[in-house]
Design an enzyme around this catalytic site. Structure first.
Site, PDB file in Angstrom:
ATOM      1  N   ASP A  53      -0.359   4.480   0.928  1.00 47.98           N
ATOM      2  CA  ASP A  53      -0.715   5.525   1.885  1.00 47.98           C
ATOM      3  C   ASP A  53       0.119   5.386   3.150  1.00 47.98           C
ATOM      4  O   ASP A  53       0.725   4.332   3.402  1.00 47.98           O
ATOM      5  CB  ASP A  53      -2.206   5.464   2.228  1.00 47.98           C
ATOM      6  N   ASP A  88       6.388   1.990   6.111  1.00 42.20           N
ATOM      7  CA  ASP A  88       5.094   1.295   6.108  1.00 42.20           C
ATOM      8  C   ASP A  88       4.166   2.069   5.177  1.00 42.20           C
ATOM      9  O   ASP A  88       3.546   3.037   5.583  1.00 42.20           O
ATOM     10  CB  ASP A  88       4.543   1.254   7.530  1.00 42.20           C
ATOM     11  N   GLU A 103      -4.807   1.661   3.109  1.00 42.55           N
ATOM     12  CA  GLU A 103      -4.668   0.499   3.986  1.00 42.55           C
ATOM     13  C   GLU A 103      -4.618   0.916   5.451  1.00 42.55           C
ATOM     14  O   GLU A 103      -5.149   0.225   6.325  1.00 42.55           O
ATOM     15  CB  GLU A 103      -3.398  -0.285   3.612  1.00 42.55           C
ATOM     16  N   GLU A 104      -4.001   2.064   5.714  1.00 46.26           N
ATOM     17  CA  GLU A 104      -3.798   2.494   7.096  1.00 46.26           C
ATOM     18  C   GLU A 104      -5.096   2.867   7.804  1.00 46.26           C
ATOM     19  O   GLU A 104      -5.125   2.975   9.032  1.00 46.26           O
ATOM     20  CB  GLU A 104      -2.826   3.674   7.138  1.00 46.26           C
ATOM     21  N   ASP A 140       4.580  -6.268   3.762  1.00 47.14           N
ATOM     22  CA  ASP A 140       4.111  -5.236   4.700  1.00 47.14           C
ATOM     23  C   ASP A 140       4.479  -5.569   6.139  1.00 47.14           C
ATOM     24  O   ASP A 140       3.892  -5.044   7.074  1.00 47.14           O
ATOM     25  CB  ASP A 140       2.596  -5.063   4.552  1.00 47.14           C
ATOM     26  N   HIS A 162       0.845  -1.205   0.000  1.00 48.54           N
ATOM     27  CA  HIS A 162       0.000   0.000   0.000  1.00 48.54           C
ATOM     28  C   HIS A 162       0.874   1.247   0.000  1.00 48.54           C
ATOM     29  O   HIS A 162       1.975   1.255   0.550  1.00 48.54           O
ATOM     30  CB  HIS A 162      -0.949   0.011   1.200  1.00 48.54           C
ATOM     31  N   HIS A 172       4.550   4.354  12.135  1.00 43.52           N
ATOM     32  CA  HIS A 172       3.534   5.339  12.515  1.00 43.52           C
ATOM     33  C   HIS A 172       4.057   6.432  13.442  1.00 43.52           C
ATOM     34  O   HIS A 172       3.263   7.085  14.115  1.00 43.52           O
ATOM     35  CB  HIS A 172       2.307   4.681  13.162  1.00 43.52           C
TER      36      HIS A 172
END
Length: 413
Positions: free
Chosen positions: A83, A144, A178-179, A201, A81, A383
């Site tokens: 995003d 990520d 995805e997040e 991932d 992903h 994150h």
């Protein structure tokens, strides 16, 4: 093999594009800026020589590396992903490259005294002598899952440039959002056309996962009653106090900071409130389906008890399931995990097979008919400002992709 500098340059070109997703938006992608990287990726896939490159109206990208063998073998896929998480800003990412990491503290930002320390983040000790890419302490990095994208694109480019490596048909997929739990919502499994796929991932080098949390989101809405505080006795209902009562009534040690392995949790991630109304936003996670259902009931029962005590409806809980444990969909086709494990061992990478304390697009895709285990992408501390990725881990992940492609024609299905 794959050039270290080439990997670095590609990764940095991705992470310096802001693709933070927006949970408050109902569009796909949830933020307009995700198109910036999506369009770049579609062009890049064409430029490296992939075929059937498509990008749809929701920014889902697919491409094909055609088979270069005569025999009929399964079509496999690799998915990541583009995003980044809304938990921490992804705007103006300024990557720092740490060559030959010495195993000591890394000063991310001297002015703000932000330090990435192995005393706190012990995984750093695994990468002494390697090249790390970190943040400058003011943003997340975006490994990520832009590390996963880097690895897939680099592996496909290598296979195009080395036709002597025999492989079947390979499909590539890149997704938005995805997040915020929507990465697979509009993924066209039929169009993708793979027998199975792997999401790139995961985190630490060697991770191989086919078990993840069952997940739900809960919104707890508490209604109060505002009255002038000088005349409030017996009249005012302060929704924030009721919210506090609800929070304190959930199991204190069943939160992310107190759990590990297969232990589930309740996670309060947002509070918005005043006297008149307070909202609590929770995520509920558990690997065990029965425990997962029980957690949802705990929240509902607690709300009912508070309403009964106050003899009026002051609190409402709305729960929505997000995704489920992919294990039940992958176990019947465990050869797809075995092939990934074999690929790692062939490259002298020790497989670390463990449950994911989170979810990936693969968990939803598995329930949509595309079994999809998860392979390491190499990043750590996702994150947040302490996120980093070893370049050597990204190179190893790309090699795993290539080795899986090589192994498929050698198997009997």
């Amino acid at each position: 093999m794959i050039s270290k500098q080439h990997i670095i340059n590609r990764f940095i070109s991705y992470v310096t594009i802001d693709t933070e997703s927006d949970p408050e938006s109902n569009t796909t992608p949830s933020s307009e800026k995700q198109w910036d990287l999506a369009n770049k990726l579609a062009k890049e896939l064409k430029d490296i020589g992939l075929e059937e490159v498509t990008i749809d109206e929701n920014a889902y990208i697919m491409a094909t590396l055609p088979s270069n063998i005569e025999e009929d073998v399964p079509t496999i896929g690799f998915i990541s992903h583009f995003d980044t998480s809304p938990d921490f800003t992804g705007a103006n990412v300024k990557p720092q490259i740490i060559e030959n990491y010495d195993g000591k503290d890394i000063i991310l930002n001297a002015a703000e005294n932000i330090v990435l320390s192995p005393d706190y983040f012990e995984d750093l000790k695994l990468y002494k002598g390697q090249t790390l890419i970190t943040t400058d302490g003011t943003t997340l990095l975006g490994a990520d899952d832009k590390a996963g994208i880097t690895e897939i694109v680099s592996a496909m480019e290598y296979l195009v440039q080395h036709p002597e490596i025999k492989h079947g048909k390979i499909r590539v997929g890149f997704t938005p959002d995805e997040e915020i739990g929507r990465g697979a919502h509009k993924f066209d499994v039929s169009k993708f056309g793979a027998d199975w796929a792997y999401t790139m991932d995961g985190s630490e080098i060697g991770e191989l996962e086919y078990e993840n949390f069952n997940a739900a989101g809960a919104v707890v809405t508490i209604k109060g009653k505002i009255v002038h505080p000088g005349y409030a006795k017996g009249r005012m209902i302060n929704s924030m106090y009721i919210a506090q009562e609800f929070i304190n009534s959930l199991p204190r040690l069943e939160t992310p900071e107190h759990t590990s392995g297969r232990e589930g949790f309740f996670h309060l991630h947002t509070i918005k409130g005043d006297v008149e109304e307070t909202q609590l936003h929770y995520i509920i996670r558990d690997h065990d389906k029965e425990h997962f259902e029980a957690r949802k009931e705990v929240m509902k029962k607690l709300a009912s008890e508070i309403n009964a005590q106050r003899q009026q409806e002051v609190i409402e809980v709305t729960i929505k399931d997000q995704y489920y444990n992919m294990r039940e969909k992958v176990e019947p086709v465990m050869h797809i995990v075995d092939i990934a494990e074999e690929a790692m061992k062939a490259l002298n990478i020790k497989p670390i097979i463990k449950p994911i304390r989170g979810g990936t697009d693969g968990s939803q895709l598995s329930f949509m008919g595309l079994p999809c285990p998860n392979i390491f992408a190499g990043g750590h501390n996702f994150h947040g400002r302490y996120e980093y990725v070893p370049v050597e881990s990204m190179i190893s992940a790309a090699k795993v992709i290539i080795k899986i492609a090589q192994l498929i024609p050698t198997k009997k299905f």
